[in-house]
Scaffold this active site. Structure first.
Site, PDB file in Angstrom:
ATOM      1  N   GLY A  12      95.985  20.105  48.218  1.00 41.02           N
ATOM      2  CA  GLY A  12      96.075  19.461  49.534  1.00 41.02           C
ATOM      3  C   GLY A  12      97.283  19.933  50.333  1.00 41.02           C
ATOM      4  O   GLY A  12      98.140  20.673  49.845  1.00 41.02           O
ATOM      5  N   ASP A  13      97.294  19.469  51.572  1.00 39.04           N
ATOM      6  CA  ASP A  13      98.341  19.809  52.530  1.00 39.04           C
ATOM      7  C   ASP A  13      99.750  19.416  52.059  1.00 39.04           C
ATOM      8  O   ASP A  13     100.693  20.177  52.176  1.00 39.04           O
ATOM      9  CB  ASP A  13      98.072  18.987  53.798  1.00 39.04           C
ATOM     10  CG  ASP A  13      97.935  19.876  54.977  1.00 39.04           C
ATOM     11  OD1 ASP A  13      97.331  20.956  54.825  1.00 39.04           O
ATOM     12  OD2 ASP A  13      98.461  19.481  56.033  1.00 39.04           O
ATOM     13  N   ARG A  43      90.134  19.756  42.693  1.00 43.49           N
ATOM     14  CA  ARG A  43      88.704  19.814  42.344  1.00 43.49           C
ATOM     15  C   ARG A  43      88.163  21.229  42.403  1.00 43.49           C
ATOM     16  O   ARG A  43      87.090  21.503  41.907  1.00 43.49           O
ATOM     17  CB  ARG A  43      87.907  18.963  43.325  1.00 43.49           C
ATOM     18  CG  ARG A  43      88.219  17.496  43.178  1.00 43.49           C
ATOM     19  CD  ARG A  43      87.308  16.709  44.085  1.00 43.49           C
ATOM     20  NE  ARG A  43      87.806  15.347  44.162  1.00 43.49           N
ATOM     21  CZ  ARG A  43      87.055  14.296  44.415  1.00 43.49           C
ATOM     22  NH1 ARG A  43      85.781  14.437  44.651  1.00 43.49           N
ATOM     23  NH2 ARG A  43      87.581  13.103  44.462  1.00 43.49           N
ATOM     24  N   ASP A  85      87.713  16.273  38.176  1.00 44.53           N
ATOM     25  CA  ASP A  85      87.230  15.245  39.103  1.00 44.53           C
ATOM     26  C   ASP A  85      87.944  13.954  38.694  1.00 44.53           C
ATOM     27  O   ASP A  85      87.587  13.330  37.694  1.00 44.53           O
ATOM     28  CB  ASP A  85      85.710  15.104  38.960  1.00 44.53           C
ATOM     29  CG  ASP A  85      85.193  13.938  39.780  1.00 44.53           C
ATOM     30  OD1 ASP A  85      86.002  13.285  40.483  1.00 44.53           O
ATOM     31  OD2 ASP A  85      83.981  13.665  39.715  1.00 44.53           O
ATOM     32  N   HIS A 171     109.272   9.553  53.484  1.00 45.73           N
ATOM     33  CA  HIS A 171     110.048  10.802  53.470  1.00 45.73           C
ATOM     34  C   HIS A 171     111.094  10.844  54.592  1.00 45.73           C
ATOM     35  O   HIS A 171     112.024  11.637  54.539  1.00 45.73           O
ATOM     36  CB  HIS A 171     109.148  12.037  53.469  1.00 45.73           C
ATOM     37  CG  HIS A 171     108.509  12.361  54.779  1.00 45.73           C
ATOM     38  ND1 HIS A 171     107.365  11.756  55.215  1.00 45.73           N
ATOM     39  CD2 HIS A 171     108.858  13.224  55.757  1.00 45.73           C
ATOM     40  CE1 HIS A 171     107.036  12.241  56.393  1.00 45.73           C
ATOM     41  NE2 HIS A 171     107.921  13.137  56.754  1.00 45.73           N
ATOM     42  N   LYS A 175     115.526  12.420  55.166  1.00 42.63           N
ATOM     43  CA  LYS A 175     115.979  13.346  56.221  1.00 42.63           C
ATOM     44  C   LYS A 175     117.485  13.224  56.428  1.00 42.63           C
ATOM     45  O   LYS A 175     118.040  12.124  56.440  1.00 42.63           O
ATOM     46  CB  LYS A 175     115.229  13.075  57.526  1.00 42.63           C
ATOM     47  CG  LYS A 175     113.749  13.471  57.427  1.00 42.63           C
ATOM     48  CD  LYS A 175     113.058  13.402  58.748  1.00 42.63           C
ATOM     49  CE  LYS A 175     111.559  13.570  58.618  1.00 42.63           C
ATOM     50  NZ  LYS A 175     111.089  14.944  58.592  1.00 42.63           N
ATOM     51  N   HIS A 233     107.917   4.905  59.072  1.00 42.51           N
ATOM     52  CA  HIS A 233     109.060   5.743  59.441  1.00 42.51           C
ATOM     53  C   HIS A 233     109.945   5.096  60.526  1.00 42.51           C
ATOM     54  O   HIS A 233     111.163   5.030  60.388  1.00 42.51           O
ATOM     55  CB  HIS A 233     108.588   7.113  59.925  1.00 42.51           C
ATOM     56  CG  HIS A 233     107.680   7.820  58.958  1.00 42.51           C
ATOM     57  ND1 HIS A 233     107.848   7.764  57.606  1.00 42.51           N
ATOM     58  CD2 HIS A 233     106.592   8.610  59.156  1.00 42.51           C
ATOM     59  CE1 HIS A 233     106.909   8.499  57.009  1.00 42.51           C
ATOM     60  NE2 HIS A 233     106.129   9.010  57.931  1.00 42.51           N
TER      61      HIS A 233
HETATM   62  C1  BG6 Z   1     103.451  11.504  58.036  1.00 39.46           C
HETATM   63  C2  BG6 Z   1     102.299  11.151  58.917  1.00 39.46           C
HETATM   64  O1  BG6 Z   1     103.883  10.390  57.290  1.00 39.46           O
HETATM   65  O2  BG6 Z   1     104.532  11.971  58.825  1.00 39.46           O
HETATM   66  C3  BG6 Z   1     101.871  12.327  59.763  1.00 39.46           C
HETATM   67  O3  BG6 Z   1     101.208  10.731  58.117  1.00 39.46           O
HETATM   68  C4  BG6 Z   1     103.055  12.880  60.525  1.00 39.46           C
HETATM   69  O4  BG6 Z   1     100.828  11.982  60.669  1.00 39.46           O
HETATM   70  C5  BG6 Z   1     104.222  13.135  59.581  1.00 39.46           C
HETATM   71  O5  BG6 Z   1     102.645  14.102  61.126  1.00 39.46           O
HETATM   72  C6  BG6 Z   1     105.467  13.506  60.354  1.00 39.46           C
HETATM   73  O6  BG6 Z   1     106.448  13.929  59.443  1.00 39.46           O
HETATM   74  P1  BG6 Z   1     107.582  14.926  59.900  1.00 39.46           P
HETATM   75  O7  BG6 Z   1     108.478  15.023  58.717  1.00 39.46           O
HETATM   76  O8  BG6 Z   1     106.904  16.212  60.257  1.00 39.46           O
HETATM   77  O9  BG6 Z   1     108.209  14.283  61.091  1.00 39.46           O
END
Ligand code: BG6
Length: 460
Positions: A12-13, A43, A85, A171, A175, A233
């Protein structure tokens, strides 16, 4: 450190853009030893070699230490790809066998980098394996689709792994400039003494993005900007800026106290508290309902019933497909009189890490009057500082490996912010307020400006 990491959602991303680059940085810093191991679970049918070829360009592009890939091959030796899976309970036994065979370590992290509807299934099945003993589970919002879901998920995780083993990531708390906010407050008397309603007229927090929903339409259309960005956030940043005693270690408890002091939602006043918008073209995005009313922009005007902050608006806004990408917090001080501009302290979180102080000086020479000037510090403009500043996920993974939960979110904080946000959304819906369309490359709909008055001239 000898770490074993199991990643559900290895293709995934999140894994490609954030987790693998973070792990690579940790490897270069020798925080991750050569006897560590990483199992990436997906998968799709890849061999280890194919998987490693897949992630190499991501590491190169996104890891702060990834410009030089000379150590990539030795890092890649830690990685195993495992096809599975994860909704099938019978496939967990083979995973256990693989982990017993390849991955002996002192610290075991399990990252759930998958859609939230899989969290419980994975946690409940994985918890039965012998390799799950003493593992630490990392997961990021959303913790379910409703508050009730979130509570069920939390109970299930705590029963399966024990509450001390659950690490809920926001996250933004990793920062650099968010971390710096507390130090700015506690070590500078010029700010610390003025950090209250007597000197501050408003606090502004923005997280604007150029990107749209990209490949995440299915998830995003259920969540919307308020749950995706505000509830977590922006609320985290707001509570860090607002807490009462930044020099005390009880930061997490104080953040919750601030959340509890949020002024009660008044459904009759909701139009003065929140404005929602949707970018034009959103309904044509992949996996988005063509009639969707989900918001991709939100502006909020919140007040805290707290002695330090009585009457000071906290103005929050976030949006996708906006003019430029930036996140920042700005503290707008009260002006000396009606003829002078207010002082502003801007803490820019990204894309660059900067602090600006705007203040008044005499016009140069014999000209009458004042001008507003800026003192600026740009941390990330210095290449050495930039290279030496850990990325958010790198910081959070290392903190988890060190069993330091101080920058992770407690369930109480999630529950409190979620239930407040839910009241706002319910009031908005029952008042039949529209989700205003806005053109792409604009910072949200015009209707939001009203909410941000009289401070909107200070928004960027
Ligand atoms: C994620 C959101 O928590 O934070 C995303 O799900 C958003 O939609 C991303 O793009 C933004 O994070 P950052 O670190 O790029 O500001």
């Amino acid at each position: 450190m000898n770490i074993h990491m199991t990643i559900f959602g290895g293709t995934g991303d999140l894994c490609s853009r954030k987790l693998m680059p973070a792990l690579y940085n940790l490897y270069i810093r020798e925080e991750l030893s050569d006897s560590s191991s990483i199992i990436a679970i997906g998968r799709r049918d890849y061999t280890d070699e194919q998987y490693i070829d897949l992630i190499k360009p991501w590491v190169h592009q996104f890891a702060r230490l990834g410009r030089d890939l000379s150590k990539f091959d030795s890092f890649a030796k830690l990685i195993h790809y495992y096809r599975m899976d994860f909704t099938d309970p019978s496939s967990y036994k083979d995973l256990e066998a693989l982990e017993q065979h390849c991955c002996v370590s002192s610290v075991h992290l399990v990252y759930l980098a998958v859609a939230p509807q899989y969290f419980r299934t994975i946690a409940e099945n994985y918890a039965k394996l012998s390799t799950a003993t003493d593992s630490r589970i990392l997961l990021e919002k959303p913790f379910g689709e409703t508050l009730e879901d979130a509570r069920l998920l939390n109970t299930s995780l705590e029963q399966s792994f024990g509450s001390d083993h659950i690490f809920r990531i926001d996250h933004y708390l990793g920062k650099e400039m968010v971390r710096s906010m507390l130090d700015i407050r506690r070590t500078n008397p010029i700010f610390a003494n003025a950090w209250n309603k007597d000197f501050i007229q408003a606090v502004e927090i923005s997280a604007m993005e150029e990107v749209g929903v990209e490949t995440r339409g299915g998830y995003y259309d259920q969540a919307g900007a308020v749950k995706d960005m505000v509830q977590n956030h922006l609320m985290q940043i707001m509570t860090i800026l607002a807490l009462d005693q930044p020099d005390q270690p009880s930061i997490r408890e104080q953040q919750i106290e601030i959340m509890h002091s949020l002024r009660k939602v008044d459904p009759k006043e909701i139009q003065n508290q929140m404005v929602l918008g949707q970018y034009e073209g959103y309904r044509n995005e992949q996996k988005v309902d063509p009639k969707s009313t989900t918001e991709t922009f939100a502006a909020l005007r919140l007040y805290l019933d707290h002695p330090r902050w009585q009457g000071v608006p906290f103005l929050l806004r976030t949006g996708k497909k906006c003019k430029e990408r930036f996140s920042e917090a700005a503290i707008l001080f009260k002006p000396a009189n009606e003829h002078t501009a207010p002082d502003v302290l801007r803490i820019r979180i990204q894309p660059t890490e900067e602090i600006h102080l705007e203040f008044n000086v005499k016009n140069p020479g014999d000209q009458a009057g004042l001008q507003s000037v800026q003192l600026s510090f740009c941390q990330s403009c210095n290449d050495i500082f930039h290279q030496n500043t850990p990325e958010a996920y790198e910081r959070m993974l290392l903190a988890c490996a060190n069993n330091d939960s101080s920058w992770f979110t407690s369930f109480e904080a999630i529950e409190t912010s979620w239930s407040y946000i839910q009241q706002l959304k319910d009031a908005y819906r029952s008042s039949n307020l529209p989700v205003y369309p806005y053109p792409q490359n604009e910072n949200g709909p015009r209707e939001a400006d009203r909410l941000l008055e009289p401070f909107s001239s200070h928004w960027l």
